[in-house]
Design an enzyme around this catalytic site. Sequence first.
Site, short mmCIF file in Angstrom:
data_model
loop_
_atom_site.label_atom_id
_atom_site.label_comp_id
_atom_site.label_asym_id
_atom_site.label_seq_id
_atom_site.Cartn_x
_atom_site.Cartn_y
_atom_site.Cartn_z
N HIS A 87 39.19 82.03 -43.29
CA HIS A 87 40.19 82.84 -42.45
C HIS A 87 40.88 83.67 -43.43
CE1 HIS A 87 40.16 78.90 -40.04
NE2 HIS A 87 39.96 79.52 -38.94
N MET B 169 32.69 76.68 -43.95
CA MET B 169 34.00 76.14 -43.84
C MET B 169 34.43 76.09 -42.58
SD MET B 169 36.05 77.86 -47.18
CE MET B 169 35.69 77.59 -48.66
N SER B 170 34.98 75.04 -42.13
CA SER B 170 35.36 74.95 -40.80
C SER B 170 36.78 74.10 -40.60
CB SER B 170 34.48 74.10 -39.80
OG SER B 170 34.90 73.81 -38.60
N MET C 224 42.59 79.57 -34.63
CA MET C 224 43.27 78.47 -34.01
C MET C 224 43.86 77.61 -35.14
SD MET C 224 41.00 77.22 -30.83
CE MET C 224 39.55 76.39 -31.72
N GLU D 109 39.55 79.21 -46.54
CA GLU D 109 39.29 80.33 -47.17
C GLU D 109 38.52 81.32 -46.42
OE1 GLU D 109 38.93 83.35 -50.02
OE2 GLU D 109 40.23 81.65 -49.85
N GLN E 193 29.93 83.56 -30.54
CA GLN E 193 31.14 84.05 -30.23
C GLN E 193 31.56 85.66 -30.41
OE1 GLN E 193 34.96 81.80 -30.58
NE2 GLN E 193 35.41 83.22 -32.39
N GLY F 42 35.00 85.84 -38.08
CA GLY F 42 33.87 85.19 -38.82
C GLY F 42 32.67 84.95 -38.44
#
Length: 290
Positions: free
Chosen positions: A37, A184-185, A30, A35, A153, A147
């Site tokens: 991703h 990380m988000s 999205m 990092e 998910q 991830g």
Amino acid sequence: MEILHTAAALQAYTENCRRAGLRLGLVPTMGALHEGHLQLVRAAAQACDVVIVSIFVNPTQFNNADDFRLYPRLPQADADLLAPAGCTVLFLPSVEEMYPHAAVLRFDFGALERVMEGAHRPGHFNGVATVVSKLFHLSRPHQAYFGQKDWQQVAIVRQMVMDLGFDLELVSFPTVREADGLAMSSRNRRLPAEARAAAPRLYAALQLAAEQLTRGASAAAAQAAAAAYIGQEPAFSLEYLEIADAHTLQPIHVWVPGQAVVVCLAAQVGGVRLIDNIVLLPEQQAVGAA
């Protein structure tokens, strides 16, 4: 790196790649890339001839209109990161392109979605499954990369791949963390400074629960200890902290030998909703734990 905006363009591109015998990897995102991703993109680039990264803030998976409105959108900055990481094609569709008409199909993932995120965000996984299945149909990847920060998910998508017979391999990678432990988000960008300073305590709470379990504590005791730790921080509002079987996602009471377990949480931190998890494997189990 090519940038495509329409479903037809992506479908034509990937069909040509398939005819040429090329191996395709898909990294659905999205945007507001970090990092975590890029790790997925680099892994896809090592294993595949063509790497497709989609950036689409999917409205059907948001329960909160403000969360959707405020979700970071940085297409140019994302594009600048993707090319050096090995992205071949960036797919940047509009909402109208992905949903030319309102989707009426409804997914039911049974017990997998009736806990944790599914229980707290009704309809969320229906939105996830709808958009991911669309992306799978359009890009026809040999491999799709996700991830593990979104552990539930990944489990939902894995079930969908099996049930609908998608001819692809699902590849998942461990959570990537900041130096202080915060997962990380993309939502971390929205954290006020004080909340950002406190946010690593979420991971510390997960570690505390894991430590309790490995010492032989019951799931209830481990949950209580972690929840009490989180409760010491006024910036936090805990939504849930669950200890579950890593595969079925159903709550456990005791950690039985040979069982993979996941500790998951969701919390509001300075008005921003964050999720995280930690996975415990059988070899980490305490000897004689019940």
